[in-house]
Design an enzyme around this catalytic site. Structure first.
Site, short mmCIF file in Angstrom:
data_model
loop_
_atom_site.label_atom_id
_atom_site.label_comp_id
_atom_site.label_asym_id
_atom_site.label_seq_id
_atom_site.Cartn_x
_atom_site.Cartn_y
_atom_site.Cartn_z
N ASP A 136 -1.96 6.68 5.99
CA ASP A 136 -2.95 5.70 5.55
C ASP A 136 -3.23 4.79 6.75
OD1 ASP A 136 -4.44 3.64 4.54
OD2 ASP A 136 -3.01 3.06 2.98
N TRP B 134 0.84 -1.22 0.00
CA TRP B 134 0.00 0.00 0.00
C TRP B 134 0.85 1.24 0.00
CZ3 TRP B 134 -4.27 -1.33 -1.91
CH2 TRP B 134 -4.91 -2.50 -1.53
N LYS C 11 -12.30 -1.84 6.36
CA LYS C 11 -11.47 -2.69 7.22
C LYS C 11 -12.02 -2.67 8.65
CE LYS C 11 -8.97 -3.22 3.62
NZ LYS C 11 -7.78 -2.48 3.22
C1 PLP Z 1 -7.26 -2.08 1.86
C2 PLP Z 1 -6.23 -1.03 1.97
C3 PLP Z 1 -6.10 -0.02 1.01
C4 PLP Z 1 -6.97 0.05 -0.23
O1 PLP Z 1 -8.22 0.49 0.10
P1 PLP Z 1 -9.35 0.81 -1.01
O2 PLP Z 1 -10.43 1.41 -0.18
O3 PLP Z 1 -9.70 -0.50 -1.64
O4 PLP Z 1 -8.77 1.75 -1.99
C5 PLP Z 1 -5.14 0.95 1.20
N1 PLP Z 1 -4.33 0.92 2.28
C6 PLP Z 1 -4.42 -0.03 3.22
C7 PLP Z 1 -3.50 -0.01 4.39
C8 PLP Z 1 -5.37 -1.04 3.11
O5 PLP Z 1 -5.46 -1.99 4.04
#
Ligand code: PLP
Length: 361
Positions: A172, A103, A196
């Site tokens: 993030d 990511w 998540k």
């Molecule tokens: C799942 C995830 C993403 C991607 O998320 P989307 O909403 O599908 O764009 C980005 N960063 C992390 C840490 C993730 O776990």
């Protein structure tokens, strides 16, 4: 009602049962409106209350005060990889990134596409992203430092956030947002894909420090500017109403049933400790992340062979334990134990893992 399994999916992932039940109970007639919340106007009083509640609960849970705005932006965490450098970089100054996995790598790529002066100031790529880098040396005049607080795929997590040397942190936080309390003050921007830890898929929750809103250059398209969302309470256009509604129910559960982030963190530590202790005590299962970098949210492990891993995942599902397959890019097994996956689920998993080991061993 059909049987509900113990859900270890990485995302979309388990939601708290009380939130689902509340949704079910008011699905056909939302608070006397004679409509479901899926059917009301986003310009109605009903939805206004929903979005305001989601924002206020986020503020209270994190003690955000007035210095931050809470926004809902569609496009998931992936759109934030693009919006963050677009809105928050500054002319003539570098942007710092820490690379701790797939990511982070994607976030770096989006900043490079925009030809920002990206400096990767720390990375754990040398050992397959199996650890969180130690000391890093931020650029003296960086516009921000970006990092991924929890690496969903490799199962590593920052126990303590990095020191950006005065630059605002941009994070993030998709896979550990609201899993533990933290001090928001060093952050200029926090974003999390909802699917998540806080809701269903379809929106990112974004927390932005108000002074960061002034950074965006004038040529950013309307829908890609944070100010558009901040000025219109995330309703410049139609937001993902249902996602925001479910988030508000999940946050209500977190505040009122769990009792806040300290309590949640305590439960999360207990769950992870139980699972890691079992893995470490077994000669059969092997954790893949360095011990001091281990994630409390995504527990990644291997079995002695891929055949056994496939068998493990299949038999677990038969026993009502779902979602244990590792990310397709790395293989192996992964148990995602987000806020909504309870201690009972982890106990059931540990018991199953013990039985599986005895049968094979
Ligand atoms: C799942 C995830 C993403 C991607 O998320 P989307 O909403 O599908 O764009 C980005 N960063 C992390 C840490 C993730 O776990």
């Amino acid at each position: 009602m059909g049987r509900r399994i113990y859900n270890f999916n990485a995302g979309p992932a388990a939601l708290p049962l009380p939130a689902l039940e509340e949704m079910q109970s008011e699905l056909l007639d939302y608070k006397g409106s004679g409509m479901s919340i899926l059917e009301v106007s986003h310009r109605s009083k009903w939805f206004d209350d929903v979005i305001n509640e989601a924002v206020e609960r986020t503020r209270r849970l994190l003690g955000l005060g007035d210095a931050f705005d809470v926004l809902f932006v569609q496009g998931g965490a992936s759109l934030q990889f693009c919006m963050a450098p677009m809105n928050l970089s500054l002319p003539g100054r570098p942007v710092d990134y820490v690379n701790t996995g797939a990511w982070s790598t994607k976030a770096i790529k989006e900043a490079r596409i925009q030809e920002k002066d990206v400096r990767v100031v720390a990375s754990s790529e040398d050992r397959g992203f199996s650890y969180i880098p130690g000391k890093l040396t931020p650029s003296p005049n960086a516009a921000y430092l970006h990092f991924t607080s929890n690496n969903t795929i490799k199962g590593t997590q920052w126990a303590q956030f990095p020191d950006a040397g005065g630059a605002p942190l941009v994070c993030d936080m998709s896979s550990d947002f609201l899993s533990r309390p933290f001090d928001a003050r060093p952050f200029g921007l926090i974003y999390a894909g909802a699917q998540k830890n806080i809701g269903p898929a379809g929106s990112a929750l974004v927390i932005i420090r108000k002074d960061m809103l002034e950074r965006g250059p004038k040529d950013i398209p309307t829908m890609l500017r944070y100010t558009t969302y901040a000025e219109k309470n995330s309703m410049f256009n139609t937001p993902s109403c249902v996602v925001i509604y479910v988030i508000s129910l999940v946050l209500k559960w977190l505040e009122e049933t769990v009792g806040g982030l300290e309590k949640m963190a305590e439960i999360n530590r207990e769950k992870a400790a139980m699972l890691y202790e079992f893995i470490d005590g077994s000669g059969f299962y092997r954790g893949t992340a360095d011990k001091e970098s281990r994630s409390l949210m995504n527990v990644t492990f291997r079995l002695p062979s891929e055949d056994l891993e496939n068998k493990f995942v299949a038999e677990a599902l038969q026993e009502g334990l779902g979602g244990l397959k590792g990310h397709r890019s790395v293989g192996g097994c992964r148990a995602s134990i987000y806020n909504a996956t309870g201690i009972d689920a982890v106990k059931a998993l540990v018991q199953f893992m013990g039985e599986f080991e005895r049968k094979q061993g």
